[in-house]
Write an enzyme that holds these catalytic residues in place. Structure first.
Site, short mmCIF file in Angstrom:
data_model
loop_
_atom_site.label_atom_id
_atom_site.label_comp_id
_atom_site.label_asym_id
_atom_site.label_seq_id
_atom_site.Cartn_x
_atom_site.Cartn_y
_atom_site.Cartn_z
N GLU A 108 34.19 -9.06 -1.33
CA GLU A 108 35.48 -8.59 -1.85
C GLU A 108 36.62 -9.51 -1.43
O GLU A 108 37.54 -9.79 -2.20
CB GLU A 108 35.75 -7.16 -1.38
CG GLU A 108 34.79 -6.17 -2.01
CD GLU A 108 35.08 -4.74 -1.61
OE1 GLU A 108 34.87 -4.44 -0.42
OE2 GLU A 108 35.53 -3.97 -2.46
N GLU A 128 27.01 -1.91 -0.90
CA GLU A 128 27.56 -0.66 -0.33
C GLU A 128 26.74 0.58 -0.67
O GLU A 128 26.62 1.49 0.15
CB GLU A 128 29.00 -0.45 -0.81
CG GLU A 128 30.03 -1.31 -0.11
CD GLU A 128 30.17 -2.71 -0.68
OE1 GLU A 128 29.32 -3.11 -1.52
OE2 GLU A 128 31.10 -3.42 -0.28
N MET A 308 -6.63 0.31 -1.36
CA MET A 308 -5.72 -0.21 -0.34
C MET A 308 -5.87 -1.72 -0.16
O MET A 308 -4.88 -2.44 -0.12
CB MET A 308 -5.97 0.50 1.00
CG MET A 308 -5.58 1.95 1.00
SD MET A 308 -3.89 2.24 0.40
CE MET A 308 -2.92 1.59 1.74
N VAL A 384 -11.89 -0.78 4.53
CA VAL A 384 -13.16 -0.28 4.01
C VAL A 384 -13.15 1.25 4.11
O VAL A 384 -12.14 1.85 4.47
CB VAL A 384 -14.37 -0.89 4.77
CG1 VAL A 384 -14.37 -2.41 4.63
CG2 VAL A 384 -14.36 -0.50 6.25
N SER A 413 -6.57 5.64 8.22
CA SER A 413 -5.55 6.68 8.07
C SER A 413 -5.55 7.64 9.25
O SER A 413 -4.51 8.17 9.61
CB SER A 413 -5.82 7.51 6.82
OG SER A 413 -5.96 6.71 5.69
P1 NAD Z 1 -11.63 2.54 -1.48
O1 NAD Z 1 -12.86 3.35 -1.55
O2 NAD Z 1 -10.75 2.43 -2.68
O3 NAD Z 1 -12.00 1.04 -1.07
C1 NAD Z 1 -12.90 0.71 -0.04
C2 NAD Z 1 -13.53 -0.64 -0.35
O4 NAD Z 1 -14.21 -1.10 0.79
C3 NAD Z 1 -14.53 -0.59 -1.49
O5 NAD Z 1 -14.20 -1.60 -2.43
C4 NAD Z 1 -15.88 -0.90 -0.79
O6 NAD Z 1 -16.76 -1.62 -1.62
C5 NAD Z 1 -15.42 -1.72 0.38
N1 NAD Z 1 -16.36 -1.71 1.51
C6 NAD Z 1 -16.95 -0.63 2.06
N2 NAD Z 1 -17.70 -1.03 3.10
C7 NAD Z 1 -17.59 -2.37 3.21
C8 NAD Z 1 -18.09 -3.35 4.09
N3 NAD Z 1 -18.92 -3.02 5.09
N4 NAD Z 1 -17.74 -4.65 3.90
C9 NAD Z 1 -16.91 -4.99 2.90
N5 NAD Z 1 -16.39 -4.09 2.05
C10 NAD Z 1 -16.72 -2.81 2.20
O7 NAD Z 1 -10.82 3.09 -0.23
P2 NAD Z 1 -9.24 3.02 0.05
O8 NAD Z 1 -8.59 4.21 -0.52
O9 NAD Z 1 -8.77 1.68 -0.31
O10 NAD Z 1 -9.21 3.20 1.63
C11 NAD Z 1 -9.58 2.18 2.52
C12 NAD Z 1 -9.06 2.49 3.92
O11 NAD Z 1 -7.65 2.62 3.86
C13 NAD Z 1 -9.57 3.80 4.51
O12 NAD Z 1 -9.72 3.64 5.89
C14 NAD Z 1 -8.46 4.77 4.20
O13 NAD Z 1 -8.42 5.85 5.09
C15 NAD Z 1 -7.26 3.87 4.38
N6 NAD Z 1 -6.04 4.30 3.68
C16 NAD Z 1 -6.09 4.81 2.43
C17 NAD Z 1 -4.92 5.21 1.79
C18 NAD Z 1 -4.95 5.75 0.39
O14 NAD Z 1 -3.93 6.32 -0.04
N7 NAD Z 1 -6.00 5.54 -0.37
C19 NAD Z 1 -3.70 5.04 2.45
C20 NAD Z 1 -3.67 4.49 3.73
C21 NAD Z 1 -4.85 4.12 4.34
#
Ligand code: NAD
Length: 683
Positions: A108, A128, A308, A384, A413
């Protein structure tokens, strides 16, 4: 004057006013007084033909002194509008020499100058609204005269700064330069004086579109303010700019000032200022020395290409960080990459991303199914399945290939980060990075500090979060950390409310009226009731109503019914007679007499327990301060920003004593402990 924050130097016939008020040259009372004095000297000195206003340090004036708002200092004279009028009526041209950021009051000040010369890297903005305010020193009246009202509207309602290049293109600045900004502005001013160009006073500019046709302006204002979560300030900003079109300059200016003063004393702005300071405070971590140097992070591995992992990979690529995205199978990787590409394509078609940017971001992602490819990563985030055994298996695989000093982060989570860390060879390098869905959009990042987490690892996690544009909040280890733990507390009475006489639509309406984007039952239907059902089963828990809905295949929107009913292809929630019958029949079978439940009771049985949980979290030291909890809820769970976060709301709006007394009533039968309202912990 000794220690002055404003000096006036002479460069032949040009005055050079230099503001030097570190760190950001904020316009506090003292600066305003000294600037006024320097400007009056320039005005009265016939040997000076013009003046340049420049700043020392890293930036031009980056705004008002926010700490002064609401204190007597705010109204100490001279106030900013007086300074702006003085500059405008100086009788000789003034040029602002802008480097760093010219924000709020700083811009400003520059707008009241007759010219603006900006460094190529500079940013200019009127943010603002982010503090629940509108510009109060002519920003809404002078800016549209330079850029046209619709551009000004977008800039002020969004509060987002623009680059020097864009500012030049829209007429906000007169020149963009490189090198010493003050000298460049002096040279610019000399050219104008040489050419005898009369200085422009914005007040004398008329505005188009003319007074009769405001249809397109009004339509744009309605569209932009519809997205601003019911906040007053963006609408007030639009009104102020409209005034600038339809009213004479001075009347529009007076209207703007009156609205600014009203807003600065209103609860909305106080709450938003609280959140502003909360973000600064959150950077102070107990036990972490200021200046702890983070480790370098050039490449990040993301394990799990699901919901995620995909979002986290995007958020990293968006921050220009190289990513190795790994999943167990090619098929899972393909699915994940396809989702990422679809998301970017949607941004391109919305116009928020250019095609080349999409290509550049995708180029940051390398895909892999081989853990050996994580050897070059400085940090690895696992996303995972939420299963301790799977997490531990992943830790072991990463341990086997990670380079020394590489950080392992878990996006769990609810699971115990310490247990995950203990399964690693190097628990000091393990930390939780809890992102929120969708991870490329949501601002919150809970940084979970484990028992053994090295301070440098913590510093690195915070710095990475900031690079990604997140709001990192450090939390301790417990089930669900801060956010999800309080969410569980908020939802504990949901089914009881239904059984005792409330309906899903009543509860959801109370939540929306409070300011939440949606209520818990709509949310459940949207997310899919089957997800929490599966979680409950895994933990041996039950929820009599939701479990029955799921057993009947009623998962919510995706099955056409859950708490509500949905017509095919529609997301509008309609009353669901089947769910209502389930509620009344279950109540009858449990001998629960249904009665009228008041909206107030719904608040007391959902939000008050959530506050109680927050207070417990503070007592346990899981969060360092109440304002950290506010940041978690505003940035991760849609708590209404105008209410400042749950702990601020409890303390400043609702009253801790009242919450305590009502909880004593509701918790009587359960014997659950209740926080002490006298506790300084909430402050
Ligand atoms: P999701 O099922 O969409 O994805 C999980 C992925 O991990 C899959 O693609 C699977 O193939 C892969 N996977 C599993 N085991 C594996 C391994 N040994 N090696 C390599 N890849 C492997 O799950 P998501 O919703 O993305 O959740 C994933 C993590 O994030 C969990 O711990 C969940 O609690 C946490 N989280 C989820 C949210 C949500 O809103 N979805 C929010 C915050 C945290």
């Amino acid at each position: 004057m000794v220690n002055s924050v404003v000096t006036l130097q002479r460069r032949d016939d040009i005055g050079l006013i230099v503001i030097d008020n570190p760190p950001v040259n904020a316009l506090g009372a003292r600066l305003r007084a000294e600037l006024h004095e320097a400007l009056a000297t320039v005005r009265d000195d016939a040997s000076l033909r013009g003046v340049v206003i420049a700043c020392a340090g890293r930036t031009f004036v980056a705004g008002a002194d926010i700490g002064e708002l609401g204190t007597p200092k705010q109204t100490q004279k001279p106030q900013l509008p007086e300074l702006c009028s003085l500059i405008e009526a100086l009788g000789k041209p003034a040029a602002a020499a802008i480097h760093g950021t010219a924000l709020g009051g700083g811009l400003e000040l520059a707008l009241s100058c007759h010219y603006r010369v900006a460094d190529r890297q500079a940013k200019l903005g009127l943010p603002e609204v982010k503090l629940g305010l509108i510009p109060g020193a002519g920003g809404t009246v002078r800016l549209p005269r330079l850029t046209g009202p619709e551009y000004a509207l977008k800039m002020v309602v969004s509060g987002t700064p623009v680059s020097a290049g864009e500012a030049l293109a829209v007429g906000l600045v007169d020149a963009v330069v490189e090198g010493d900004i003050a000298s460049a502005a002096i040279e610019f001013l000399r050219d104008r004086l040489k050419d005898n160009v009369a200085p422009v006073r914005e007040r004398e500019e008329k505005l188009a579109p003319q007074r009769s046709d405001l249809t397109s302006f009004d339509a744009l204002a309605a569209k932009l303010t519809a997205k601003t979560k019911g906040l007053r300030a963006p609408r007030a900003a639009a009104d102020a700019i409209r005034n600038a079109i339809v009213l004479p300059f001075d009347e529009a200016l007076a209207g703007e000032r009156a609205m600014f003063l009203e807003l600065s004393a209103a609860p909305e702005s106080k709450a938003l200022r609280h959140l502003f300071f909360a973000e600064r405070e959150a950077g102070k971590i107990p036990g972490l020395e200021v200046g702890t140097k983070p480790r370098d992070i050039a490449r990040v591995g993301v394990i799990g290409a699901g919901t995620m992992g995909g979002g986290i990979a995007m958020a990293l690529a968006n921050a220009d960080i190289d990513v190795t995205l790994l999943d167990a199978t090619d098929a899972a990787l393909e699915r994940g990459m396809a989702m990422i590409e679809r998301n970017y394509a949607a941004s391109v078609s919305r116009g928020s991303l250019l095609d080349q940017q999409k290509a550049a971001r995708l180029a940051k992602l390398t895909r892999s199914t081989d853990y050996a490819s994580l050897a070059g990563c400085d940090l690895v985030i696992e996303a995972v399945f939420e299963d301790m055994a799977v997490k531990k298996e992943v830790v072991a695989k990463v341990d086997a290939v990670a380079k020394p000093g590489a950080i392992f982060a878990t996006n769990t989570s609810y699971l115990d980060v310490d247990e995950i860390a203990q399964s690693s060879d190097r628990p000091q390098d393990v930390v939780g990075l809890h992102f929120f869905s969708p991870a490329n959009v949501m601002k919150l990042l809970e940084v979970v500090r484990g028992r053994d987490t090295d301070p440098q690892v913590l510093a690195t996690a915070i710095s990475l979060g900031r690079r990604m544009g997140k709001v990192p909040v450090v939390v301790g280890v417990c089930r669900g950390f801060v956010g999800n733990r309080m969410l569980v507390a908020r939802g504990a009475e949901n089914e009881n409310l239904l059984l005792e006489g409330a309906t899903p639509s009543q509860v959801d309406a109370v939540f929306r009226a409070f300011g939440w984007p949606m209520g818990p039952f709509e949310m459940g239907d949207l997310a899919g009731l089957d997800i929490s059902w599966r979680n409950r089963k895994a933990q041996g828990k039950t929820a009599i109503l939701a479990d029955t809905l799921c057993e009947r295949g009623q998962f919510g929107q995706k099955t056409g019914g859950g708490w509500y009913r949905y017509e095919p292809g529609s997301r509008s929630a309609l009353e669901n007679p089947a769910a209502m019958a389930l509620i009344t029949q279950t109540a009858a079978s449990l001998n629960v007499a249904r009665r009228a439940i008041s909206d107030q009771e719904i608040i007391e049985r959902t939000l008050y327990p959530m506050i109680n949980e927050g207070a417990t979290i503070l007592q346990e030291g899981i969060a360092a301060r109440a304002s950290d909890i506010d940041l978690v809820w505003v940035n991760g769970y849609g708590f209404p920003v105008a209410l400042g976060g749950p702990m601020y709301w409890a303390r400043e709006v609702e009253s801790l004593d009242k919450i305590h007394d009502r909880l004593a009533y509701w918790f009587e039968r359960t014997g659950r402990p209740i926080f002490e309202p006298s506790s300084a912990l909430l402050g």
